[in-house]
Scaffold this motif. Structure first.
Motif, short mmCIF file in Angstrom:
data_model
loop_
_atom_site.label_atom_id
_atom_site.label_comp_id
_atom_site.label_asym_id
_atom_site.label_seq_id
_atom_site.Cartn_x
_atom_site.Cartn_y
_atom_site.Cartn_z
N THR A 186 -33.62 -7.44 -29.57
CA THR A 186 -33.95 -8.86 -29.76
C THR A 186 -32.66 -9.65 -29.91
O THR A 186 -31.85 -9.38 -30.81
CB THR A 186 -34.82 -9.06 -31.02
OG1 THR A 186 -36.02 -8.30 -30.88
CG2 THR A 186 -35.16 -10.53 -31.20
N TYR A 187 -32.46 -10.61 -29.02
CA TYR A 187 -31.23 -11.42 -29.05
C TYR A 187 -31.49 -12.75 -29.75
O TYR A 187 -32.48 -13.42 -29.49
CB TYR A 187 -30.71 -11.65 -27.64
CG TYR A 187 -30.06 -10.42 -27.06
CD1 TYR A 187 -28.73 -10.12 -27.32
CD2 TYR A 187 -30.80 -9.54 -26.26
CE1 TYR A 187 -28.14 -8.98 -26.80
CE2 TYR A 187 -30.20 -8.40 -25.74
CZ TYR A 187 -28.87 -8.12 -26.01
OH TYR A 187 -28.29 -7.00 -25.52
N THR A 188 -30.55 -13.10 -30.63
CA THR A 188 -30.62 -14.37 -31.35
C THR A 188 -29.48 -15.30 -30.96
O THR A 188 -29.32 -16.37 -31.54
CB THR A 188 -30.58 -14.12 -32.86
OG1 THR A 188 -29.42 -13.34 -33.19
CG2 THR A 188 -31.83 -13.37 -33.32
N SER A 189 -28.66 -14.87 -30.00
CA SER A 189 -27.54 -15.67 -29.53
C SER A 189 -27.32 -15.38 -28.05
O SER A 189 -27.61 -14.28 -27.57
CB SER A 189 -26.27 -15.34 -30.32
OG SER A 189 -25.13 -15.92 -29.72
N THR A 190 -26.79 -16.37 -27.33
CA THR A 190 -26.47 -16.18 -25.91
C THR A 190 -25.04 -15.68 -25.73
O THR A 190 -24.61 -15.45 -24.60
CB THR A 190 -26.63 -17.51 -25.15
OG1 THR A 190 -25.78 -18.50 -25.74
CG2 THR A 190 -28.08 -17.98 -25.19
N GLU A 191 -24.30 -15.48 -26.82
CA GLU A 191 -22.92 -15.01 -26.75
C GLU A 191 -22.85 -13.56 -26.27
O GLU A 191 -23.79 -12.78 -26.47
CB GLU A 191 -22.25 -15.11 -28.13
CG GLU A 191 -22.13 -16.53 -28.66
CD GLU A 191 -20.95 -17.27 -28.06
OE1 GLU A 191 -20.16 -16.64 -27.31
OE2 GLU A 191 -20.81 -18.46 -28.34
N ALA A 192 -21.72 -13.20 -25.65
CA ALA A 192 -21.46 -11.79 -25.33
C ALA A 192 -20.93 -11.11 -26.59
O ALA A 192 -20.05 -11.65 -27.27
CB ALA A 192 -20.45 -11.68 -24.21
N PRO A 193 -21.43 -9.93 -26.95
CA PRO A 193 -20.96 -9.26 -28.17
C PRO A 193 -19.59 -8.65 -27.95
O PRO A 193 -19.12 -8.51 -26.82
CB PRO A 193 -22.01 -8.17 -28.38
CG PRO A 193 -22.50 -7.85 -27.01
CD PRO A 193 -22.48 -9.16 -26.25
N ASP A 194 -18.94 -8.28 -29.06
CA ASP A 194 -17.71 -7.50 -28.96
C ASP A 194 -17.77 -6.21 -29.78
O ASP A 194 -16.85 -5.41 -29.73
CB ASP A 194 -16.49 -8.33 -29.39
CG ASP A 194 -16.58 -8.86 -30.81
OD1 ASP A 194 -17.32 -8.27 -31.64
OD2 ASP A 194 -15.90 -9.86 -31.12
N SER A 195 -18.89 -6.00 -30.52
CA SER A 195 -19.01 -4.81 -31.35
C SER A 195 -20.43 -4.29 -31.36
O SER A 195 -21.39 -5.06 -31.22
CB SER A 195 -18.58 -5.11 -32.80
OG SER A 195 -17.23 -5.48 -32.86
N LEU A 196 -20.55 -2.97 -31.54
CA LEU A 196 -21.84 -2.30 -31.62
C LEU A 196 -21.88 -1.43 -32.86
O LEU A 196 -20.94 -0.71 -33.16
CB LEU A 196 -22.05 -1.41 -30.38
CG LEU A 196 -23.15 -0.34 -30.45
CD1 LEU A 196 -24.53 -0.99 -30.51
CD2 LEU A 196 -23.05 0.61 -29.27
N ARG A 197 -22.99 -1.50 -33.62
CA ARG A 197 -23.28 -0.57 -34.70
C ARG A 197 -24.57 0.16 -34.35
O ARG A 197 -25.51 -0.45 -33.86
CB ARG A 197 -23.48 -1.28 -36.03
CG ARG A 197 -22.26 -2.01 -36.54
CD ARG A 197 -22.37 -3.47 -36.27
NE ARG A 197 -21.32 -4.19 -36.95
CZ ARG A 197 -20.66 -5.19 -36.41
NH1 ARG A 197 -20.95 -5.59 -35.18
NH2 ARG A 197 -19.72 -5.82 -37.08
N LEU A 198 -24.60 1.47 -34.62
CA LEU A 198 -25.77 2.27 -34.28
C LEU A 198 -25.86 3.43 -35.25
O LEU A 198 -24.86 4.11 -35.49
CB LEU A 198 -25.65 2.79 -32.84
CG LEU A 198 -26.69 3.79 -32.36
CD1 LEU A 198 -28.10 3.19 -32.40
CD2 LEU A 198 -26.35 4.28 -30.96
N GLY A 199 -27.04 3.66 -35.83
CA GLY A 199 -27.20 4.75 -36.77
C GLY A 199 -28.59 5.34 -36.78
O GLY A 199 -29.57 4.67 -36.47
N PHE A 200 -28.66 6.64 -37.12
CA PHE A 200 -29.91 7.37 -37.28
C PHE A 200 -29.95 7.94 -38.69
O PHE A 200 -28.92 8.30 -39.26
CB PHE A 200 -30.00 8.52 -36.27
CG PHE A 200 -29.96 8.10 -34.83
CD1 PHE A 200 -31.14 7.88 -34.14
CD2 PHE A 200 -28.75 7.94 -34.17
CE1 PHE A 200 -31.12 7.50 -32.81
CE2 PHE A 200 -28.72 7.57 -32.84
CZ PHE A 200 -29.90 7.34 -32.15
N SER A 201 -31.16 8.08 -39.23
CA SER A 201 -31.30 8.64 -40.57
C SER A 201 -32.63 9.37 -40.69
O SER A 201 -33.64 8.93 -40.13
CB SER A 201 -31.22 7.53 -41.62
OG SER A 201 -31.49 8.04 -42.91
N VAL A 202 -32.63 10.47 -41.43
CA VAL A 202 -33.84 11.19 -41.81
C VAL A 202 -33.79 11.41 -43.31
O VAL A 202 -32.76 11.85 -43.84
CB VAL A 202 -33.97 12.56 -41.10
CG1 VAL A 202 -35.31 13.20 -41.44
CG2 VAL A 202 -33.82 12.42 -39.61
#
Length: 333
Positions: free
Chosen positions: A202-218
């Motif tokens: 889901t995008y809330t801005s039309t800007e191009a990103p410069d960073s990604l965060r991604l995580g999994f948890s159990v």
């Protein structure tokens, strides 16, 4: 005291990595490359695990820990493709002065993060993952996908959360887009064969990103059975859910087709991004028999697909190009 170790995990702050080249794919997305860390369990290269956190951050606080004692994230040969996958197993571990403590299994993209982990047990919040700088990333994909198995009972829970951002979030930066598992889009426990999980961004801005965060948890909710284990493979981004235009699809050449020996070549001289896009090949029953990440631009004039050893018949090739999905039938004689 039962939640004390989890509280420590949630309060941890680690410095983020910097200086890497911005990219549009997930590094080591198939968990094929693993490396050892001092005191901690072997981990997938380019990812941070709960084992790193336990040994590197909390050993000075809670006292000596036996190397490789927890193994919350391990290398698994029960893979979807390639040779390995990552397996997350929450456990109760013995900590000096605290006794037996529940430890969630956590896997985060990046070598060093300044991040807390509470939002992995509350994937609607994402407040803590936003404070992490993540890894350099410049694209605007449409959805996050990965393949998983999830052993356990109906009480076991697993989460995935990601955020794309631009700029320093503590000093005027913005969140560009987010995605996470939800109460209706669930990583299903009791899944004993590999299943694909997809979650829209889901995008809330039309800007191009410069960073990604991604995580999994159990086990982030501190309720997990002794059989809980999440196995993850082939993390990827899809850049569209719509078909490419006929003009774009026409730039792709597949030869020979039919193929007598199971070898096919892809080429797209007019649009290199088509022949080099991430792809999958499915058989007549819809089973994925081949999956590849994006290829280098140099492969646009002859990218090889190897279906040798597969039964004769019709297969379906799908390329997730930036211009849309391109589909071709492959005939193996």
């Amino acid at each position: 005291m039962k939640n004390h170790l989890h509280t420590l995990l949630c309060a941890a702050g680690l410095l983020s990595a910097g200086g890497a080249t911005a990219q549009t794919t997930v590094p080591n997305a198939g968990f094929e490359t693993w490396e050892n860390r001092p005191l901690s369990n072997e981990r997938p290269q380019g990812w941070l695990t709960a084992d790193d956190i336990v040994y590197q951050v909390f050993q000075p606080i809670v006292g000596p820990l036996t190397p490789n004692a927890t193994k919350l994230v391990t290398k698994s040969s029960d893979k979807y493709t390639g040779s390995f996958a990552a397996q997350l197993i929450p456990k109760n571990i013995s900590v000096l002065g605290l006794g037996s403590q529940p430890a969630p299994a956590i896997l985060l993209l990046g070598d060093r993060f300044r991040v807390t982990f509470a939002d992995l047990s509350d994937p609607t919040a994402l407040a803590d993952i936003r404070r992490s700088r993540g890894i350099p990333y410049t694209a605007r994909p449409a959805q996050l996908t990965f393949w998983y198995k999830f052993a356990g009972t109906s009480t076991d829970q697993a989460q995935v959360a990601m955020a794309l951002s631009k700029g320093n979030l503590s000093n005027g930066g913005i969140i560009v887009g987010t995605a996470s598992s939800t109460t209706t889009n669930v990583i299903t426990p009791g899944t004993t064969t590999y299943k694909q999980f997809s979650v829209p961004i889901t995008y809330t801005s039309t800007e191009a990103p410069d960073s990604l965060r991604l995580g999994f948890s159990v086990g982030g909710n501190q309720v997990f059975s002794s059989s809980a284990a999440l196995t993850i493979d082939d993390v990827a981004f899809s850049f569209t859910t719509a078909n490419a235009s006929p003009a774009v699809a026409a730039t792709l050449s597949v030869y020979p087709n039919p193929s007598e020996n199971g070898l096919f070549s892809l080429a797209s001289l007019q649009k290199a991004s088509v022949a080099t896009a991430p792809l999958s090949v499915t058989d007549a029953l819809g089973k994925v028999v081949l999956q590849q990440a994006a290829a280098p631009a140099s492969a646009a004039n002859g990218r090889q697909l190897d279906l040798r050893g597969k039964p004769a018949g019709v297969y379906l090739l799908r390329l997730d190009t930036p211009e849309g999905i391109v589909v071709r039938k492959l005939q193996l004689q």
